[in-house]
Design a protein around this motif. Structure first.
Motif, PDB file in Angstrom:
ATOM      1  N   ASP A  97       1.743 -20.140  -2.872  1.00 15.55           N
ATOM      2  CA  ASP A  97       1.850 -20.310  -4.409  1.00 15.55           C
ATOM      3  C   ASP A  97       0.534 -19.434  -5.034  1.00 15.55           C
ATOM      4  N   THR A  98      -0.605 -19.193  -4.114  1.00 20.49           N
ATOM      5  CA  THR A  98      -1.693 -18.513  -4.647  1.00 20.49           C
ATOM      6  C   THR A  98      -2.025 -17.471  -3.801  1.00 20.49           C
ATOM      7  N   ILE A  99      -2.183 -16.266  -4.542  1.00 22.09           N
ATOM      8  CA  ILE A  99      -2.440 -14.850  -3.700  1.00 22.09           C
ATOM      9  C   ILE A  99      -3.701 -14.409  -4.249  1.00 22.09           C
ATOM     10  N   MET A 100      -4.921 -14.118  -3.235  1.00 24.13           N
ATOM     11  CA  MET A 100      -6.094 -13.564  -3.752  1.00 24.13           C
ATOM     12  C   MET A 100      -6.089 -12.224  -2.907  1.00 24.13           C
ATOM     13  N   ALA A 101      -6.332 -11.102  -3.726  1.00 21.36           N
ATOM     14  CA  ALA A 101      -6.200  -9.710  -3.129  1.00 21.36           C
ATOM     15  C   ALA A 101      -7.421  -9.072  -3.449  1.00 21.36           C
ATOM     16  N   ALA A 102      -8.121  -8.241  -2.542  1.00 20.55           N
ATOM     17  CA  ALA A 102      -9.257  -7.253  -3.022  1.00 20.55           C
ATOM     18  C   ALA A 102      -8.814  -6.009  -2.046  1.00 20.55           C
ATOM     19  N   PRO A 103      -9.562  -4.829  -2.957  1.00 21.49           N
ATOM     20  CA  PRO A 103      -9.138  -3.416  -2.415  1.00 21.49           C
ATOM     21  C   PRO A 103     -10.116  -3.433  -1.091  1.00 21.49           C
ATOM     22  N   ILE A 104      -9.584  -2.440  -0.156  1.00 24.46           N
ATOM     23  CA  ILE A 104     -10.341  -1.744   0.863  1.00 24.46           C
ATOM     24  C   ILE A 104     -10.534  -0.447   0.263  1.00 24.46           C
ATOM     25  N   GLU A 105     -12.075  -0.280  -0.198  1.00 25.30           N
ATOM     26  CA  GLU A 105     -12.403   0.809  -1.051  1.00 25.30           C
ATOM     27  C   GLU A 105     -13.693   1.600  -0.437  1.00 25.30           C
ATOM     28  N   HIS A 106     -13.636   2.857  -0.427  1.00 23.98           N
ATOM     29  CA  HIS A 106     -14.502   3.794   0.119  1.00 23.98           C
ATOM     30  C   HIS A 106     -14.971   4.956  -0.877  1.00 23.98           C
ATOM     31  N   ASN A 107     -16.220   4.683  -1.609  1.00 23.95           N
ATOM     32  CA  ASN A 107     -16.284   5.885  -2.480  1.00 23.95           C
ATOM     33  C   ASN A 107     -15.465   5.979  -3.609  1.00 23.95           C
ATOM     34  N   GLY A 108     -15.172   4.921  -4.086  1.00 28.63           N
ATOM     35  CA  GLY A 108     -14.164   4.812  -5.250  1.00 28.63           C
ATOM     36  C   GLY A 108     -12.340   5.143  -4.694  1.00 28.63           C
ATOM     37  N   ASP A 109     -12.146   5.598  -3.426  1.00 29.37           N
ATOM     38  CA  ASP A 109     -10.953   5.740  -3.079  1.00 29.37           C
ATOM     39  C   ASP A 109     -10.576   4.388  -2.511  1.00 29.37           C
ATOM     40  N   VAL A 110      -9.320   3.980  -2.945  1.00 29.66           N
ATOM     41  CA  VAL A 110      -8.655   2.797  -2.299  1.00 29.66           C
ATOM     42  C   VAL A 110      -8.114   3.128  -0.991  1.00 29.66           C
ATOM     43  N   LEU A 111      -8.396   2.738   0.089  1.00 27.20           N
ATOM     44  CA  LEU A 111      -7.716   2.818   1.266  1.00 27.20           C
ATOM     45  C   LEU A 111      -6.731   1.890   1.331  1.00 27.20           C
TER      46      LEU A 111
END
Lengths: 194, 270
Positions: A97-111
């Motif tokens: 019902d709920t999704i929480m998401a965050a980027p895996i990011e290095h120096n502005g580039d999302v991995l």
């Protein structure tokens, strides 16, 4: 020293994310440049490992938004969404019902993207939870980057030839007992190049 | 009220009316009164908009920024909303300014590597079109984009185009929200859509409703979402109301009158 693998870091990340939020599941997608897709790399919790290797377009859905913008978010009411991928749910047995998401990011580039499904957010409040998940993603990203840097350094050493490579490999093996000798060598080298 | 102690979010601080350059109190009735945003053109740079959603209410012209034959262009789009985020933002804007005109520029166009180019292309186009308001509920951490975004934000500022942009949800530096020529927005935890705070501690300008916000979502449904992305269109919607009443206002005037009617302003003798 035991070499930590890419998979171990990802598995630890998703497990830590799931446990931190007492969530039904957590998963991580990494961006595949060649396919321009987000690939499901690791999962913890319900449906664990059933979808490993599955790829989704990098510009679709919540994971696509987070990957493109680098902005974490929380969304509730996903279960009621007609567009929610039922095949995905059928494979995992989980309709969140709920999704929480965050980027895996290095120096502005999302991995990639770290997602937590059905997290228990009441204990945190949404934005504190976002902050915590982002830090977990950052830590995972730092570990992945160190791993990649180490692999590159090892590859360079394996491929290296010539006098500079021989010197580098000799110094790599020097321990603390050789410190005086290494200092003398540095002083001699400094005189040579000045 | 719960207090969230981390960056780019309200800490519940007050702001002094002494920071407002006016000899008398400015009231919301004068700032926007019963305005509905009628006739104000608002550009939403996002994931697209599901125009037929009841909370959006139609009347959306849609474009996409995409790569074609090696060049980045903006052209008409019929893909709708590919992620849901843009529809959510559009619904918030229309909830506060139901009669504003909405133009969508989709920047999710199938290539993660090109997303910086898509944002730049969309912004260049929107500034050239002289939209008085552009909602940018996203930002980039790429240092390589900083200078171009800065130039674009300045161009917009001098052209009378107001950028309203989300501060990053995390305590990191990203752009374009951080430039002084941009009206930047973070979140507070109240539920009143018209309650907003002036931040006495920049770079974030204002805090608006961004936690547990009920928003439109493609497919005709509603979702409850959290993030600074959703606080931003609240300020954009209020700006659309202001611009209906005061069409000559630009970014400095918008920032000034919003500051003057912020809910956390402590009025004191000048």
């Amino acid at each position: 020293m035991t070499v930590i693998t890419h998979d171990e870091i990802l598995r630890s990340t998703v497990r830590l994310a799931r446990l931190s939020f007492n969530a039904a599941a957590a998963s991580v997608f990494l961006y595949d440049h060649e396919r321009d897709a987000l690939v499901f790399e690791a999962s913890s919790g319900q449906g664990e490992d059933m979808l490993i290797g599955m790829a989704i377009p990098s510009d679709r859905g919540i994971a696509g938004w987070v990957a493109n913008t680098g902005e974490p978010l929380v969304i509730r009411g996903v279960r009621d969404d007609e567009r929610f991928d039922r095949a995905f749910a059928a494979e995992t047995g989980l309709v969140p019902d709920t999704i929480m998401a965050a980027p895996i990011e290095h120096n502005g580039d999302v991995l990639g993207v770290l997602e937590v499904l059905d997290p228990a957010l009441d204990a945190f409040g949404d934005l504190v939870a976002i902050d915590l998940l982002t830090e977990l993603a950052n830590q995972s990203c730092a570990a992945l980057c160190l791993l990649l840097a180490d692999r590159r350094a090892r590859a360079r050493q394996a491929d290296a030839t010539g006098a500079m490579a021989a010197l580098g490999s000799l110094l790599e093996g020097a321990d603390a007992r050789r410190e005086v000798a290494v200092n003398e060598l540095i002083t001699a080298l400094a005189k040579l190049v000045r | 009220m719960r207090t969230f102690r981390f960056a780019h979010t309200s800490l519940g601080a007050t702001a002094s009316s002494r920071s407002i350059a006016t000899p008398r109190t400015i009231e919301r009735d004068w700032v926007w009164g019963d305005a509905t945003g009628r006739g104000v053109r608002v550009c939403v740079i996002d994931s697209g908009i599901a125009a037929d959603h009841p909370l959006v209410g139609g009347g959306v012209t849609a474009y996409v920024a995409e790569e074609a034959d090696g060049a980045w262009v903006v052209r008409p789009d019929d893909a709708g909303d590919v992620a849901g985020h843009g529809t959510a933002c559009a619904g918030v804007i229309r909830s506060l300014a139901p009669e504003c005109e909405l133009v969508s520029v989709r920047v999710l166009a199938g290539n993660l590597r090109g997303n910086g180019d898509a944002l730049i292309t969309a912004l260049e186009w929107a500034v050239a079109q002289r939209f008085p308001l552009i909602n940018v509920s996203l930002s980039s951490r790429k240092e390589g984009l900083k200078e171009r975004l800065h130039d674009l934000a300045d161009t917009a500022f001098f052209a009378g185009v107001s950028l309203v942009s989300s501060a990053h949800n995390s305590p990191v530096v990203s752009y374009p929200w951080r430039f002084p020529s941009v009206i930047s927005v973070g979140s507070h935890s109240r539920t009143d859509p018209e309650y907003f705070e002036l931040n006495p501690d920049p770079p974030v300008d204002f805090f608006a409703c961004g936690i547990n916000v009920s928003v439109a979502w493609p497919g005709g449904s509603a979702k409850v979402v959290s993030g600074n992305s959703f606080a931003t269109p609240h300020i954009t919607g209020l700006c659309a109301r202001v611009l209906q009443r005061h069409p000559e206002f630009r970014t400095p005037q918008l920032r000034h009158v919003l500051a003057a009617v912020a809910d956390n302003l402590v009025r004191s003798a000048q």
